[in-house]
Scaffold this active site. Structure first.
Site, PDB file in Angstrom:
ATOM      1  N   LYS A  26       0.829  -1.217   0.000  1.00  0.00           N
ATOM      2  CA  LYS A  26       0.000   0.000   0.000  1.00  0.00           C
ATOM      3  C   LYS A  26       0.863   1.267   0.000  1.00  0.00           C
ATOM      4  CE  LYS A  26      -1.831   1.821   4.024  1.00  0.00           C
ATOM      5  NZ  LYS A  26      -1.664   3.259   4.167  1.00  0.00           N
ATOM      6  N   ASN A  27       1.815   1.322   0.911  1.00  0.00           N
ATOM      7  CA  ASN A  27       2.517   2.588   1.084  1.00  0.00           C
ATOM      8  C   ASN A  27       3.529   2.870  -0.031  1.00  0.00           C
ATOM      9  OD1 ASN A  27       0.940   3.223   3.250  1.00  0.00           O
ATOM     10  ND2 ASN A  27       2.416   2.548   4.797  1.00  0.00           N
ATOM     11  N   CYS A 120      -5.580   8.271   8.744  1.00  0.00           N
ATOM     12  CA  CYS A 120      -5.753   7.818  10.135  1.00  0.00           C
ATOM     13  C   CYS A 120      -5.344   8.914  11.106  1.00  0.00           C
ATOM     14  CB  CYS A 120      -4.903   6.576  10.397  1.00  0.00           C
ATOM     15  SG  CYS A 120      -5.414   5.136   9.455  1.00  0.00           S
ATOM     16  N   ARG A 125      -0.147  15.071  13.041  1.00  0.00           N
ATOM     17  CA  ARG A 125       0.625  14.492  11.926  1.00  0.00           C
ATOM     18  C   ARG A 125       1.154  15.641  11.072  1.00  0.00           C
ATOM     19  NH1 ARG A 125      -2.092   9.128   9.330  1.00  0.00           N
ATOM     20  NH2 ARG A 125      -0.004   8.997   8.471  1.00  0.00           N
ATOM     21  N   ASP A 308       3.304   0.079  12.046  1.00  0.00           N
ATOM     22  CA  ASP A 308       2.079  -0.395  11.392  1.00  0.00           C
ATOM     23  C   ASP A 308       1.741  -1.840  11.765  1.00  0.00           C
ATOM     24  OD1 ASP A 308       1.929   2.097  10.280  1.00  0.00           O
ATOM     25  OD2 ASP A 308       2.716   1.514   8.332  1.00  0.00           O
ATOM     26  N   ARG A 400      -9.148  -0.031   3.430  1.00  0.00           N
ATOM     27  CA  ARG A 400      -8.194   0.956   2.924  1.00  0.00           C
ATOM     28  C   ARG A 400      -6.836   0.320   2.649  1.00  0.00           C
ATOM     29  NH1 ARG A 400      -7.202   5.203   6.993  1.00  0.00           N
ATOM     30  NH2 ARG A 400      -5.496   5.394   5.527  1.00  0.00           N
TER      31      ARG A 400
HETATM   32  N1  EPU Z   1       6.747  13.919  11.219  1.00  0.00           N
HETATM   33  C1  EPU Z   1       7.011  15.237  11.527  1.00  0.00           C
HETATM   34  N2  EPU Z   1       7.062  16.145  10.498  1.00  0.00           N
HETATM   35  C2  EPU Z   1       6.876  15.777   9.205  1.00  0.00           C
HETATM   36  C3  EPU Z   1       6.600  14.442   8.904  1.00  0.00           C
HETATM   37  C4  EPU Z   1       6.553  13.527   9.935  1.00  0.00           C
HETATM   38  O1  EPU Z   1       7.196  15.606  12.693  1.00  0.00           O
HETATM   39  O2  EPU Z   1       6.957  16.649   8.328  1.00  0.00           O
HETATM   40  C5  EPU Z   1       6.714  12.934  12.303  1.00  0.00           C
HETATM   41  C6  EPU Z   1       5.332  12.289  12.457  1.00  0.00           C
HETATM   42  O3  EPU Z   1       4.495  13.064  13.268  1.00  0.00           O
HETATM   43  C7  EPU Z   1       5.686  10.935  13.042  1.00  0.00           C
HETATM   44  C8  EPU Z   1       7.043  10.611  12.409  1.00  0.00           C
HETATM   45  O4  EPU Z   1       7.565  11.856  11.953  1.00  0.00           O
HETATM   46  O5  EPU Z   1       5.844  11.057  14.426  1.00  0.00           O
HETATM   47  C9  EPU Z   1       7.008   9.639  11.245  1.00  0.00           C
HETATM   48  O6  EPU Z   1       6.085  10.085  10.265  1.00  0.00           O
HETATM   49  P1  EPU Z   1       6.217   9.711   8.716  1.00  0.00           P
HETATM   50  O7  EPU Z   1       6.314  10.972   7.949  1.00  0.00           O
HETATM   51  O8  EPU Z   1       7.290   8.685   8.546  1.00  0.00           O
HETATM   52  O9  EPU Z   1       4.809   9.054   8.443  1.00  0.00           O
HETATM   53  P2  EPU Z   1       3.952   9.172   7.131  1.00  0.00           P
HETATM   54  O10 EPU Z   1       4.842   9.258   5.944  1.00  0.00           O
HETATM   55  O11 EPU Z   1       2.896  10.212   7.280  1.00  0.00           O
HETATM   56  C10 EPU Z   1       3.913   6.630   6.599  1.00  0.00           C
HETATM   57  C11 EPU Z   1       2.850   5.591   6.406  1.00  0.00           C
HETATM   58  C12 EPU Z   1       2.232   5.230   7.737  1.00  0.00           C
HETATM   59  C13 EPU Z   1       3.319   4.763   8.690  1.00  0.00           C
HETATM   60  C14 EPU Z   1       4.433   5.809   8.801  1.00  0.00           C
HETATM   61  C15 EPU Z   1       5.608   5.354   9.630  1.00  0.00           C
HETATM   62  C16 EPU Z   1       2.081   6.172   4.194  1.00  0.00           C
HETATM   63  C17 EPU Z   1       1.003   6.683   3.333  1.00  0.00           C
HETATM   64  N3  EPU Z   1       1.852   6.124   5.496  1.00  0.00           N
HETATM   65  O12 EPU Z   1       3.232   7.768   7.135  1.00  0.00           O
HETATM   66  O13 EPU Z   1       1.364   4.136   7.447  1.00  0.00           O
HETATM   67  O14 EPU Z   1       2.783   4.534   9.975  1.00  0.00           O
HETATM   68  O15 EPU Z   1       4.915   6.138   7.494  1.00  0.00           O
HETATM   69  O16 EPU Z   1       6.175   4.204   9.090  1.00  0.00           O
HETATM   70  O17 EPU Z   1       3.130   5.771   3.707  1.00  0.00           O
HETATM   71  C18 EPU Z   1      -0.440   2.714   7.760  1.00  0.00           C
HETATM   72  O18 EPU Z   1      -0.123   2.156   6.696  1.00  0.00           O
HETATM   73  O19 EPU Z   1      -1.298   2.241   8.562  1.00  0.00           O
HETATM   74  C19 EPU Z   1       0.193   3.971   8.105  1.00  0.00           C
HETATM   75  C20 EPU Z   1      -0.291   4.804   9.007  1.00  0.00           C
END
Ligand code: EPU
Length: 419
Positions: A26-27, A120, A125, A308, A400
């Site tokens: 998915k990601n 989610c 975030r 995850d 999803r």
């Molecule tokens: N963060 C910041 N600033 C940013 C971006 C992130 O402070 O600009 C913080 C977040 O608040 C969090 C940490 O950094 O504490 C990690 O966030 P990350 O950016 O890695 O998460 P994401 O890219 O929004 C993806 C996956 C999530 C998964 C996370 C961590 C996608 C679409 N989503 O989210 O997947 O939990 O990486 O591995 O790729 C899921 O599949 O259920 C899911 C939530």
């Protein structure tokens, strides 16, 4: 065919047995699809999971003027006549990964207007690291009326140090940097397998990205990109969810079509807890005859234990003998499912980012709500292991991220139906 997502009813207590094929990640998919917009012409993405987040991304592409066509798990994307660089709230609200449109549209048009994304809810975030990176590359970025607006006459390569390890920021900045003038270096980059997958896809389009999978990624800007054909990697979280479900039900399964290396943190943990795990070239066999031992996990960016899989693993730990400690190292608030799990008899105390899990002999079926995607997966694991009937509401959250989860579980012997 889009699934009907009302509720899932599970009659628990039947061990899972058999083989389960794993779909594409998915990601990776939700980043590769918008990345295909960065060039004119037809790209073909294979091994796409047929899940709601992918369909939500497809809808956004259609609204922007791309043409798409499915052939089973392959998607042809023709972005030749992309007309718009604006993705309003109504089109992006369903999916967090819509933020990848900013990087992709900046590269395609030099401008992007994308509403703040949905997805989610695990507490705050922020996307400050994405924005910091776009600005460092020379874009003018502002947030107005809930829209992130980014404009750049020219993007210019630079060095960007991420203050937190972020999957989203790492991928988004790769998208924005592929055609930037000169060299971009992303330091403290995320190393997740889907970061590498997106880099491989971009390189197949003609980009010059090195170092994906390490914490320093180097991108030499290129003048042009071209369409390509690319197969997405298998979903390590889907695979891990089935492996955990096999242990929770004292079953015996083989997850197939996977890259076992991506699951090392889980296989190591399951072995430590007393499960039998055999790793093959592209499959993993998991067998569990007895109640497993308690353990501790701390979620961390890859190669650490994935956040995850934290909710699903907590369900398994809640059935182990002894006390386990779970520490959530990525998200501020990813224990919202615990109240639902307690309705099933779990004994878990949450204090901030730490959950203390006292193992119980068994869980009992109950009516519960899937508050988010992995919470829903965790409740399915709990329902499969529990005594009696579990009804899970809001299963659209599960759809999803999991293709045909009820169908696949049925083939493994679960008594599960969708109503
Ligand atoms: N963060 C910041 N600033 C940013 C971006 C992130 O402070 O600009 C913080 C977040 O608040 C969090 C940490 O950094 O504490 C990690 O966030 P990350 O950016 O890695 O998460 P994401 O890219 O929004 C993806 C996956 C999530 C998964 C996370 C961590 C996608 C679409 N989503 O989210 O997947 O939990 O990486 O591995 O790729 C899921 O599949 O259920 C899911 C939530």
């Amino acid at each position: 065919m889009k699934p009907n997502h009302e509720k899932l009813i599970i009659e628990g207590g039947y061990p899972l047995f058999g083989e389960v094929p794993i779909n594409g990640a998915k990601n990776a998919a939700v980043a590769v699809i918008p990345a295909a917009l960065m060039t004119e012409g037809e790209s073909i993405i294979e091994n796409l999971p047929l899940i709601e987040d992918v369909f939500a991304m497809d809808d956004i592409l259609l609204r922007l003027g791309a043409k798409i066509e499915y052939d089973n798990h392959s998607l042809k994307i023709d972005a030749s006549n992309l007309q718009s660089y604006v993705a309003p709230y109504e089109s992006v609200r369903k999916i967090r990964a819509s933020y990848y449109l900013i990087g992709a549209l900046l590269t395609r048009f030099g401008k992007a207007e994308v509403a703040m994304p949905g997805g989610c809810n695990f507490g705050a975030r922020p996307i400050d690291q994405h924005i910091k990176g776009f600005r460092a590359l020379g874009a003018d970025v502002k947030i107005e009326n809930g829209m992130i607006k980014a404009y750049a006459e020219e993007l210019v390569g630079t060095k960007i140090y991420l203050d937190v390890v972020s999957v989203g920021a790492t991928i988004n900045l790769m998208l924005a940097a592929v055609k930037a003038k000169g060299t971009t270096i992303i330091e403290n980059a995320a190393k997740e397998p889907h970061v590498v997958d997106v880099a491989n896809f971009l390189n197949a389009m003609g980009a010059k990205i090195k170092g994906a999978g390490t914490d320093v990624i180097r991108i030499e800007g290129v003048k042009t990109l071209h369409p390509t054909r690319y197969a997405i990697i298998p979903d390590q979280i889907e695979a891990g969810t089935y492996m955990i479900a096999a242990c929770a039900t004292k079953g015996h399964i083989i997850v197939k079509n996977i890259i076992p290396k991506h699951l090392e943190s889980l296989t190591a943990k399951l072995l430590e807890m007393g499960a039998e795990v055999n790793v093959f070239e592209d499959s993993i066999e998991v067998r569990c005859k007895e109640r497993l031992r308690a353990s501790s996990i701390k979620t961390m960016p890859y190669p650490g234990f994935p956040t995850d899989l934290q909710p699903q693993m907590t369900v398994l730990l809640s059935l182990c003998s002894g006390t386990s400690i779970v520490t959530e190292g990525v998200w501020e608030n990813r224990y919202q499912y615990v109240d639902e799990l307690k309705k099933m008899g779990a004994n878990i105390k949450v204090e901030g980012r730490v959950a203390v899990v006292e193992g119980v002999e068994s869980l009992q079926g109950a009516e519960v709500v899937a508050v988010d995607l992995r919470a829903g997966a965790a409740l399915i694991v709990a329902g499969l292991a529990a005594k009696g009937k579990t009804v899970i509401y809001n299963t659209k959250n599960v759809d999803r991220g999991y293709e045909n989860i009820d169908y696949k579980l049925k083939l493994l012997g679960a008594k599960i139906s969708r109503v």
